[in-house]
Design a protein around this motif. Structure first.
Motif, PDB file in Angstrom:
ATOM      1  N   LEU A  10      67.757  26.557  -4.946  1.00 45.55           N
ATOM      2  CA  LEU A  10      67.466  27.211  -6.217  1.00 45.55           C
ATOM      3  C   LEU A  10      66.000  27.590  -6.331  1.00 45.55           C
ATOM      4  CD1 LEU A  10      69.663  25.098  -8.643  1.00 45.55           C
ATOM      5  CD2 LEU A  10      70.032  27.450  -7.922  1.00 45.55           C
ATOM      6  N   VAL A  11      65.124  26.731  -5.817  1.00 47.03           N
ATOM      7  CA  VAL A  11      63.699  27.043  -5.853  1.00 47.03           C
ATOM      8  C   VAL A  11      63.415  28.316  -5.053  1.00 47.03           C
ATOM      9  CG1 VAL A  11      61.425  26.265  -5.088  1.00 47.03           C
ATOM     10  CG2 VAL A  11      62.937  24.680  -6.282  1.00 47.03           C
ATOM     11  N   GLU A  12      64.106  28.489  -3.937  1.00 49.75           N
ATOM     12  CA  GLU A  12      63.927  29.699  -3.142  1.00 49.75           C
ATOM     13  C   GLU A  12      64.342  30.958  -3.918  1.00 49.75           C
ATOM     14  OE1 GLU A  12      66.061  29.266   0.463  1.00 49.75           O
ATOM     15  OE2 GLU A  12      64.792  27.667   1.267  1.00 49.75           O
ATOM     16  N   LEU A  13      65.198  30.782  -4.916  1.00 46.19           N
ATOM     17  CA  LEU A  13      65.685  31.925  -5.697  1.00 46.19           C
ATOM     18  C   LEU A  13      64.757  32.305  -6.843  1.00 46.19           C
ATOM     19  CD1 LEU A  13      69.512  31.224  -6.152  1.00 46.19           C
ATOM     20  CD2 LEU A  13      68.478  33.130  -4.909  1.00 46.19           C
ATOM     21  N   THR A  34      64.406  29.383 -16.772  1.00 41.43           N
ATOM     22  CA  THR A  34      64.310  28.353 -17.801  1.00 41.43           C
ATOM     23  C   THR A  34      65.429  27.343 -17.645  1.00 41.43           C
ATOM     24  OG1 THR A  34      63.303  29.877 -19.364  1.00 41.43           O
ATOM     25  CG2 THR A  34      64.336  27.937 -20.283  1.00 41.43           C
ATOM     26  N   ALA A  35      66.646  27.832 -17.448  1.00 46.12           N
ATOM     27  CA  ALA A  35      67.778  26.925 -17.275  1.00 46.12           C
ATOM     28  C   ALA A  35      67.606  26.076 -16.022  1.00 46.12           C
ATOM     29  CB  ALA A  35      69.073  27.731 -17.194  1.00 46.12           C
ATOM     30  N   GLN A  36      67.051  26.658 -14.962  1.00 41.14           N
ATOM     31  CA  GLN A  36      66.816  25.869 -13.754  1.00 41.14           C
ATOM     32  C   GLN A  36      65.841  24.734 -14.027  1.00 41.14           C
ATOM     33  OE1 GLN A  36      66.152  27.753  -9.976  1.00 41.14           O
ATOM     34  NE2 GLN A  36      66.632  29.740 -10.841  1.00 41.14           N
ATOM     35  N   VAL A  37      64.748  25.054 -14.690  1.00 35.49           N
ATOM     36  CA  VAL A  37      63.755  24.024 -14.983  1.00 35.49           C
ATOM     37  C   VAL A  37      64.390  22.890 -15.766  1.00 35.49           C
ATOM     38  CG1 VAL A  37      61.626  23.526 -16.254  1.00 35.49           C
ATOM     39  CG2 VAL A  37      61.809  25.612 -14.902  1.00 35.49           C
ATOM     40  N   HIS A  38      65.177  23.237 -16.738  1.00 27.81           N
ATOM     41  CA  HIS A  38      65.855  22.216 -17.527  1.00 27.81           C
ATOM     42  C   HIS A  38      66.722  21.341 -16.646  1.00 27.81           C
ATOM     43  CE1 HIS A  38      65.645  24.117 -21.777  1.00 27.81           C
ATOM     44  NE2 HIS A  38      64.543  24.296 -21.103  1.00 27.81           N
ATOM     45  N   HIS A  39      67.504  21.992 -15.816  1.00 21.66           N
ATOM     46  CA  HIS A  39      68.466  21.245 -15.023  1.00 21.66           C
ATOM     47  C   HIS A  39      67.781  20.314 -14.030  1.00 21.66           C
ATOM     48  CE1 HIS A  39      72.485  20.547 -13.391  1.00 21.66           C
ATOM     49  NE2 HIS A  39      71.927  20.566 -12.207  1.00 21.66           N
ATOM     50  N   HIS A  40      66.715  20.800 -13.423  1.00 14.59           N
ATOM     51  CA  HIS A  40      66.092  20.011 -12.375  1.00 14.59           C
ATOM     52  C   HIS A  40      65.236  18.876 -12.923  1.00 14.59           C
ATOM     53  CE1 HIS A  40      66.488  23.924  -9.915  1.00 14.59           C
ATOM     54  NE2 HIS A  40      67.575  23.200  -9.876  1.00 14.59           N
ATOM     55  N   LEU A  41      64.565  19.110 -14.030  1.00 13.43           N
ATOM     56  CA  LEU A  41      63.710  18.069 -14.563  1.00 13.43           C
ATOM     57  C   LEU A  41      64.459  17.107 -15.481  1.00 13.43           C
ATOM     58  CD1 LEU A  41      60.352  19.898 -15.327  1.00 13.43           C
ATOM     59  CD2 LEU A  41      61.019  18.595 -13.317  1.00 13.43           C
ATOM     60  N   MET A  42      65.483  17.605 -16.165  1.00 10.56           N
ATOM     61  CA  MET A  42      66.202  16.759 -17.102  1.00 10.56           C
ATOM     62  C   MET A  42      67.431  16.112 -16.460  1.00 10.56           C
ATOM     63  SD  MET A  42      64.257  17.101 -19.623  1.00 10.56           S
ATOM     64  CE  MET A  42      65.210  16.100 -20.754  1.00 10.56           C
ATOM     65  N   ARG A  43      68.156  16.878 -15.630  1.00  9.19           N
ATOM     66  CA  ARG A  43      69.417  16.402 -15.037  1.00  9.19           C
ATOM     67  C   ARG A  43      70.276  15.740 -16.109  1.00  9.19           C
ATOM     68  NH1 ARG A  43      65.623  15.512 -10.915  1.00  9.19           N
ATOM     69  NH2 ARG A  43      66.125  16.630  -9.015  1.00  9.19           N
ATOM     70  N   ALA A  44      70.493  16.482 -17.181  1.00  6.30           N
ATOM     71  CA  ALA A  44      71.122  15.908 -18.360  1.00  6.30           C
ATOM     72  C   ALA A  44      72.584  15.543 -18.157  1.00  6.30           C
ATOM     73  CB  ALA A  44      70.992  16.887 -19.531  1.00  6.30           C
ATOM     74  N   ASP A  45      73.320  16.353 -17.402  1.00  8.92           N
ATOM     75  CA  ASP A  45      74.765  16.128 -17.348  1.00  8.92           C
ATOM     76  C   ASP A  45      75.276  15.670 -15.994  1.00  8.92           C
ATOM     77  OD1 ASP A  45      74.507  18.394 -15.858  1.00  8.92           O
ATOM     78  OD2 ASP A  45      75.473  19.723 -17.292  1.00  8.92           O
ATOM     79  N   GLY A  46      74.387  15.502 -15.033  1.00  8.39           N
ATOM     80  CA  GLY A  46      74.807  14.979 -13.740  1.00  8.39           C
ATOM     81  C   GLY A  46      75.642  15.932 -12.908  1.00  8.39           C
TER      82      GLY A  46
END
Length: 366
Positions: A10-13, A34-46
């Motif tokens: 994802l970072v490559e994208l 923005t959604a990527q940042v959220h997902h990677h730093l928060m990992r809210a839903d596993g």
């Protein structure tokens, strides 16, 4: 097409993701990195990323579908569900497509979604704002249906320069009176933070207020995700530095009265999270801060302020437009059928127990 399944891919994208987001001037265009940042730093839903990446003949990325596959447990049944990449952190769902290839990509997108739907127990992609977009299924197993959750926004009329022009006389005067009282009684000030040190200073009390408000409303899960966790302050600082977010605070000395986090994309500002101290509720701190945030948007030349999903008094006061949202849905397989049967049995059992308790109560009362 290929599928990105981990953080490194994802970072490559990122460059392609940002490029595609910049090509779409609509209010949903900013969803992406923005959604990527959220997902990677928060990992809210596993959940595990399952992001579809479409390329043209020259290898250029022309489409990204930000989905993930998560496992949800309902009683004894576990289901694999295809859902948005950052569903619980930022609930809207939209794909990023090159406008020049939108029509050609539509068929490929539907085919890809149909294939993935055959590999999971359920597809639940929400909240889709545009029912006419190429994401809408045309045939096959997937279905598009309206949700009960609307979205609200204010489109600034041409020539608007002051937030006060957006409201009627009584509402306008009420906010001005509240602001004067906050200044007179508490020496309150409003600031938009850019310094990482200041963001780190105020993000913790903001998180506490936000979580407390969620608990009062009995909606902990809805409100907490995206505003708690040790990485949230770092994520917010990074987004502020990139001019993708703003952190607004209304303070009195060392005390946070109200706070609001917004995201930016083109000429639209998106409301993300807000919180206020209940002890100051009589001053209307949320309305006072919202007026200042809208004024900042006007001065910057924004065309819209997007309040996001769900109704609320603070939205209906300002909003000029309300639209429905949609979900792309599909369910299949033995496990899903078993879950449906289990749910029906559970409902019947609960009704039976409720009837037994009511009968016992009536007998005791007589």
């Amino acid at each position: 097409m290929t599928i990105a399944r981990d953080v490194a891919e994802l970072v490559e994208l990122r460059a392609d993701w940002d490029h595609l987001a910049s090509l779409d001037p609509t209010h949903s265009a900013y969803r992406g990195w923005t959604a990527q940042v959220h997902h990677h730093l928060m990992r809210a839903d596993g959940s595990i990323p399952h992001v579809g990446v479409f390329r043209n003949g020259g290898g250029e990325v022309i489409g990204i579908v930000p989905t993930a596959i998560g496992t949800t447990r309902h009683g004894p049944i576990r289901l694999r569900i295809l859902r948005p990449l950052a569903q619980q952190t930022w609930p809207d769902f939209a794909v990023l497509l090159d406008p020049q290839d939108r029509i050609e990509l539509s068929a490929a997108l539907h085919q890809w979604l149909a294939r993935v739907a055959a590999q999971v127990d359920r597809v639940d992609l929400r909240f889709v704002r545009d029912e006419r977009g190429c994401i809408a299924p045309t045939d096959g197993p997937l279905r598009l249906e309206v949700t009960p959750v609307p979205t609200f926004r204010v489109t600034f009329p041409d020539g608007t320069r002051q937030w006060s022009e957006l409201l009627g006389r009584h509402a306008r005067q009420a906010i001005r009176n509240q602001e004067r009282r906050l200044l007179a009684d508490h020496g309150a000030t409003i600031n938009t933070l850019a310094d990482p040190v200041e963001i780190a200073r105020w993000i913790v009390p903001f998180q506490s207020l936000h979580t407390h408000r969620a608990q009062l409303l009995g909606r902990d899960r809805l409100f907490e995700i995206g505003t708690t966790g040790r990485d949230f302050g770092l994520m917010l600082s990074a987004m502020v530095s990139a001019d993708e977010a703003e952190f607004h605070v209304l303070t009195s000395g060392e005390r946070l009265i109200s706070g609001q986090i917004t995201f930016r994309a083109g000429t639209t500002t998106h409301d993300y999270r807000r919180a206020f101290d209940d002890e100051f509720a009589r001053y209307g701190p949320g309305s006072v801060l919202q007026a200042a945030v809208l004024q900042r948007s006007l001065e910057r030349g924004d065309r819209q302020f997007d309040f996001g999903l769900g109704a609320g008094a603070h939205k209906s006061r300002w909003a000029t437009e309300s639209d429905p949202t949609y979900r792309i849905h599909h369910a299949r397989g033995f496990r899903h059928a078993t879950l449906a049967c289990y749910a029906r049995i559970a409902i019947a059992r609960n009704r039976l127990r409720s009837g037994s308790r009511d009968a016992a109560t009536a007998t005791t009362a007589s």
